[in-house]
Design a protein around this motif. Structure first.
Motif, PDB file in Angstrom:
ATOM      1  N   ARG A  42       0.830  -1.213   0.000  1.00 15.82           N
ATOM      2  CA  ARG A  42       0.000   0.000   0.000  1.00 15.82           C
ATOM      3  C   ARG A  42       0.860   1.258   0.000  1.00 15.82           C
ATOM      4  NH1 ARG A  42      -3.155  -1.544   4.840  1.00 15.82           N
ATOM      5  NH2 ARG A  42      -2.227   0.366   5.556  1.00 15.82           N
ATOM      6  N   ARG A  43       1.927   1.227   0.752  1.00 16.05           N
ATOM      7  CA  ARG A  43       2.825   2.389   0.807  1.00 16.05           C
ATOM      8  C   ARG A  43       3.560   2.559  -0.523  1.00 16.05           C
ATOM      9  NH1 ARG A  43       5.766   4.756   5.187  1.00 16.05           N
ATOM     10  NH2 ARG A  43       6.688   6.616   4.298  1.00 16.05           N
ATOM     11  N   VAL A  44       3.957   1.458  -1.151  1.00 18.99           N
ATOM     12  CA  VAL A  44       4.614   1.513  -2.459  1.00 18.99           C
ATOM     13  C   VAL A  44       3.664   2.103  -3.485  1.00 18.99           C
ATOM     14  CG1 VAL A  44       5.559   0.113  -4.339  1.00 18.99           C
ATOM     15  CG2 VAL A  44       6.222  -0.371  -1.980  1.00 18.99           C
ATOM     16  N   ARG A  45       2.423   1.625  -3.491  1.00 14.28           N
ATOM     17  CA  ARG A  45       1.417   2.134  -4.438  1.00 14.28           C
ATOM     18  C   ARG A  45       1.214   3.638  -4.248  1.00 14.28           C
ATOM     19  NH1 ARG A  45      -2.446  -1.315  -3.687  1.00 14.28           N
ATOM     20  NH2 ARG A  45      -2.290  -2.380  -5.667  1.00 14.28           N
ATOM     21  N   ALA A  46       1.097   4.072  -3.002  1.00 14.29           N
ATOM     22  CA  ALA A  46       0.888   5.498  -2.720  1.00 14.29           C
ATOM     23  C   ALA A  46       2.072   6.339  -3.187  1.00 14.29           C
ATOM     24  CB  ALA A  46       0.638   5.705  -1.233  1.00 14.29           C
ATOM     25  N   GLN A  47       3.285   5.864  -2.945  1.00 12.85           N
ATOM     26  CA  GLN A  47       4.465   6.632  -3.341  1.00 12.85           C
ATOM     27  C   GLN A  47       4.592   6.719  -4.855  1.00 12.85           C
ATOM     28  OE1 GLN A  47       6.554   8.410  -1.283  1.00 12.85           O
ATOM     29  NE2 GLN A  47       7.174   9.256  -3.260  1.00 12.85           N
ATOM     30  N   LEU A  48       4.302   5.627  -5.546  1.00 10.63           N
ATOM     31  CA  LEU A  48       4.374   5.657  -7.004  1.00 10.63           C
ATOM     32  C   LEU A  48       3.321   6.598  -7.580  1.00 10.63           C
ATOM     33  CD1 LEU A  48       5.108   1.917  -7.850  1.00 10.63           C
ATOM     34  CD2 LEU A  48       6.704   3.842  -7.775  1.00 10.63           C
ATOM     35  N   ARG A  49       2.175   6.670  -6.932  1.00 10.79           N
ATOM     36  CA  ARG A  49       1.150   7.616  -7.367  1.00 10.79           C
ATOM     37  C   ARG A  49       1.633   9.051  -7.173  1.00 10.79           C
ATOM     38  NH1 ARG A  49      -3.290   6.087  -4.268  1.00 10.79           N
ATOM     39  NH2 ARG A  49      -3.418   4.245  -5.564  1.00 10.79           N
ATOM     40  N   VAL A  50       2.286   9.324  -6.045  1.00 10.37           N
ATOM     41  CA  VAL A  50       2.832  10.655  -5.779  1.00 10.37           C
ATOM     42  C   VAL A  50       3.910  10.998  -6.809  1.00 10.37           C
ATOM     43  CG1 VAL A  50       4.266  11.966  -4.152  1.00 10.37           C
ATOM     44  CG2 VAL A  50       2.296  10.699  -3.325  1.00 10.37           C
ATOM     45  N   ASP A  51       4.689  10.008  -7.200  1.00  9.68           N
ATOM     46  CA  ASP A  51       5.755  10.226  -8.172  1.00  9.68           C
ATOM     47  C   ASP A  51       5.231  10.351  -9.602  1.00  9.68           C
ATOM     48  OD1 ASP A  51       7.595  10.188  -6.144  1.00  9.68           O
ATOM     49  OD2 ASP A  51       8.254   8.138  -6.502  1.00  9.68           O
ATOM     50  N   GLY A  52       3.915  10.220  -9.786  1.00  8.93           N
ATOM     51  CA  GLY A  52       3.318  10.422 -11.090  1.00  8.93           C
ATOM     52  C   GLY A  52       3.416   9.226 -12.020  1.00  8.93           C
ATOM     53  N   ILE A  53       3.574   8.039 -11.474  1.00  5.29           N
ATOM     54  CA  ILE A  53       3.679   6.835 -12.294  1.00  5.29           C
ATOM     55  C   ILE A  53       2.270   6.356 -12.637  1.00  5.29           C
ATOM     56  CG2 ILE A  53       4.567   4.481 -12.408  1.00  5.29           C
ATOM     57  CD1 ILE A  53       6.755   6.583 -12.194  1.00  5.29           C
TER      58      ILE A  53
END
Length: 190
Positions: free
Chosen positions: A95-106
């Motif tokens: 969940r944290r990986v998904r959230a960070q990748l979303r923040v990074d614009g992936i």
């Protein structure tokens, strides 16, 4: 007492498309980045400077990002795999990986493989997190304090792990090597 100086009024430096390209190249040479992060960086540079070209600054930013992608300096799928793997090794959950990748614009299709890899390594990552934080089987001594347990479960949740795996790890007593080996075996099968 010293005299106070008035804050200097810095004039904005002129920025051209060629200079924007140089800035992008220096940025991707120094940092692993995504297209969205590079675009944010370039647009910030445009805001901080005086744009002196006839073409629109944001159009130039988009063109530079597209050029960096075409040259292979920016690859969102590779960035997602690298970022997700690093986060998983640090003990963070899917969940944290998904959230960070979303923040990074992936984009979702570029992030799918990285998220799937993080989900597959979920138990291993949770055990690594517990080991670093000295929770559950890695604690110095057993504790029956319900508030401490709640704080530990909250820490697992903030790290992106499921409540089920957090409870399962925290249920293992410190020094219970058999239960820890069973959980490690479960992680190897996942």
């Amino acid at each position: 007492m010293g005299t106070r100086r008035a804050p200097s009024v810095r004039s904005k430096k002129p920025l051209t498309a060629a200079r924007l390209d140089e800035l992008a190249l220096a940025y991707v040479a120094r940092f692993a980045t995504s297209k969205a992060k590079l675009a944010r960086y370039l647009s910030r540079k445009v805001r901080e400077s005086e744009w002196v070209e006839d073409v629109d600054a944001m159009t130039s930013c988009e063109a530079v990002v597209a050029r960096m992608e075409r040259l292979g300096f920016v690859d969102d799928r590779q960035y997602a795999a690298m970022r997700g793997g690093a986060m998983t090794r640090r003990g963070l959950g899917a969940r944290r990986v998904r959230a960070q990748l979303r923040v990074d614009g992936i984009a979702e299709d570029d992030a799918d493989e990285a998220i799937e890899a993080a989900e597959d390594a979920g138990v291993r990552a949770a055990l690594g997190f517990a080991r670093r934080r000295r929770f559950g089987p890695f604690a110095v001594r057993a504790s029956d304090d319900p508030k401490l347990r709640e704080r530990q479960i909250a820490a697992f949740a903030r790290a992106g792990h499921s409540l089920a795996i957090a409870r399962e790890i925290l249920a293992i007593a410190p020094g219970d090597e058999a239960a820890l080996a069973a959980l490690d075996g479960q992680a190897a099968l996942d």
